[in-house]
Design an enzyme around this catalytic site. Structure first.
Site, mmCIF file in Angstrom:
data_model
loop_
_atom_site.group_PDB
_atom_site.id
_atom_site.type_symbol
_atom_site.label_atom_id
_atom_site.label_comp_id
_atom_site.label_asym_id
_atom_site.label_seq_id
_atom_site.Cartn_x
_atom_site.Cartn_y
_atom_site.Cartn_z
ATOM 1 C CE LYS A 134 -8.257 -2.948 3.604
ATOM 2 N NZ LYS A 134 -7.425 -2.138 2.746
ATOM 3 C CG ASP A 188 -3.165 4.453 4.132
ATOM 4 O OD1 ASP A 188 -4.161 4.223 4.834
ATOM 5 O OD2 ASP A 188 -2.972 3.915 3.020
ATOM 6 C CD1 TRP A 232 -2.488 -2.093 1.490
ATOM 7 C CD2 TRP A 232 -3.074 -0.873 -0.293
ATOM 8 N NE1 TRP A 232 -3.549 -2.720 0.868
ATOM 9 C CE2 TRP A 232 -3.929 -1.998 -0.219
ATOM 10 C CE3 TRP A 232 -3.260 0.033 -1.339
ATOM 11 C CZ2 TRP A 232 -4.949 -2.235 -1.148
ATOM 12 C CZ3 TRP A 232 -4.276 -0.198 -2.268
ATOM 13 C CH2 TRP A 232 -5.103 -1.326 -2.159
HETATM 14 C C1 LIG Z 1 -6.970 -1.475 1.597
HETATM 15 C C2 LIG Z 1 -6.003 -0.338 1.732
HETATM 16 C C3 LIG Z 1 -5.976 0.757 0.838
HETATM 17 C C4 LIG Z 1 -6.905 0.853 -0.373
HETATM 18 O O1 LIG Z 1 -8.066 1.468 0.002
HETATM 19 P P1 LIG Z 1 -9.288 1.787 -0.983
HETATM 20 O O2 LIG Z 1 -10.311 2.328 -0.060
HETATM 21 O O3 LIG Z 1 -9.681 0.524 -1.645
HETATM 22 O O4 LIG Z 1 -8.803 2.815 -1.945
HETATM 23 C C5 LIG Z 1 -5.078 1.772 1.081
HETATM 24 N N1 LIG Z 1 -4.232 1.738 2.136
HETATM 25 C C6 LIG Z 1 -4.223 0.702 2.996
HETATM 26 C C7 LIG Z 1 -3.277 0.712 4.149
HETATM 27 C C8 LIG Z 1 -5.097 -0.351 2.826
HETATM 28 O O5 LIG Z 1 -5.093 -1.382 3.686
#
Ligand SMILES: *Cc1c(COP(=O)(O)O)cnc(C)c1O
Length: 386
Positions: free
Chosen positions: A199, A175, A105
């Site tokens: 998540k 993030d 990511w």
């Molecule tokens: C799953 C994930 C993403 C992608 O997110 P989307 O909402 O599908 O754009 C980005 N960063 C991390 C850390 C993730 O686990």
């Protein structure tokens, strides 16, 4: 009421607390006190203004954020933020932003930032196959960087920072999509935190963006309105039609965290117990299950491991699915097995998975070696063919 016969161990969307799902079932027909389905309540209603206000307040309370942080609820997922944050914080800058490259990511965030301005990779874990995180002495952060960006939990590889990176004078951008609201920390040391809901805290469709007011001041004004944090801030997340349903789910999850769990320290204690149970099962398996991440960097959200052969992994996944453990297949980029044990997944579910893993191992050991069906204790390092 229908009861699910599968448990969600998927990397995302993750498991949600049962009490939240029960409230949603009711809200689908009529939200208490409103008398309308959650799917048909106006985002301009007083009720929804109350939802946004409570949601902002709950996030602030859980994370210990003061009023100089804006809490926004946007669309486009974490992926949109890869671009949006760079458009707002990097475009037009001459010194590069610092990016820490620790896995799948953070690797997706990087090229999106490069489209907007200069970027420097502070540390690159590719050479080690993204099996570990950097130590502090391996990274030199620039005091000139417009910001530092990193991913707190690499969802695919199962690596998690439990410390805060960077220099205090450079804005930190993180993030936290896959470990948001899963443990307490000094979140006021960040300039910006973003996390999609799907998540740890809700369904897909909404992304929480927390920005410090001070950082907003330097942001350009020429951007498309929708992609400008100023616009979203001024509109209190209702610049256009927001994802009312997704935000309501997140509200219920924050209530659950505050009222039933009792805050992030308690959530962390539960998450740690869950993760420890699973890692213990890997470590006690005599090498039958092989943990992927370096031990000090193991994620408490995503437990990633391998079995000795791809065939054995396929058999494991098939047996797990049949036994009601859903979503254990590792990310398509690296394969293997990944048990995602987000906030909403309860300890008994992890215990059931551990029991299943122990039984699967015993079966595999007994089927190989000295004859099928033999009850003999498995030998360390024994070849397994199942
Ligand atoms: C799953 C994930 C993403 C992608 O997110 P989307 O909402 O599908 O754009 C980005 N960063 C991390 C850390 C993730 O686990």
């Amino acid at each position: 009421m229908l009861t699910p016969n599968q448990t969600n161990f998927s990397g995302g969307p993750g498991a949600l607390p049962e009490t939240v799902l029960q409230q949603l079932q009711e809200a689908m027909l009529a939200v208490p006190g409103v008398g309308l389905s959650i799917l048909g309540i106006s985002h301009r209603s007083d009720w929804f203004a109350g939802v946004v206000a409570e949601l902002e307040g709950n996030v602030r309370r859980l994370m210990g954020l003061s009023d100089d942080y804006h809490v926004l609820f946007l669309q486009g997922g974490a992926t949109q933020q890869f671009s949006m944050l760079a458009m707002n914080l990097l475009a037009g800058k001459t010194s590069p932003a610092d990016y820490v490259l620790t896995g799948y990511w953070s690797g997706k965030a990087l090229p999106e930032a490069r489209r907007e301005g200069p970027v420097r990779v502070v540390w690159d874990g590719a050479a080690d196959g993204f099996r570990r995180l950097p130590r502090d002495e391996e990274m030199v952060f620039s005091p000139e960087a417009p910001y530092l960006h990193y991913v707190s939990n690499e969802t695919v590889e199962g690596l998690q920072f439990r410390r805060i990176l960077g220099r205090d004078e450079v804005p930190r951008v993180c993030d936290m999509s896959s470990d948001f609201l899963s443990f307490p920390a000094d979140y006021q040391r960040f300039a910006m935190i973003y996390a999609h809901a799907q998540k740890n805290i809700g369904p897909a469709g909404v992304t929480v963006v927390i920005v410090k007011d001070e950082v907003l001041k330097g942001m350009p004004d020429h951007l498309p309105s929708f992609l400008n944090y100023h616009t979203q801030k001024a509109a209190h997340s209702i610049y256009n039609t927001p994802p009312v349903f997704a935000m309501y789910v997140v509200l219920l999850v924050t209530r659950w965290l505050l009222e039933e769990i009792g805050g992030l320290a308690n959530m962390d204690a539960i998450n740690t117990r869950k993760a420890n149970r699973l890692y213990q099962a890997l470590d006690d398996s005599d090498g039958f299950y092989i943990g992927r991440a370096a031990v000090p960097d193991r994620s408490r959200m995503n437990v990633v491991f391998n079995l000795r052969t791809p065939q054995l992994e396929a058999q494991f996944l098939e047996a797990a699915e049949a036994a009601g453990f859903s979503g254990l297949k590792g990310h398509r980029s690296i394969g293997g097995i990944r048990a995602s044990i987000y906030n909403g997944l309860e300890l008994p579910a992890v215990e059931s998975l551990v029991d299943f893993m122990d039984a699967f191992r015993q079966r595999a050991m007994n089927t190989s070696g000295q004859g099928k069906g033999s009850a003999a204790a498995p030998k360390v390092g024994q070849e397994v063919e199942l």
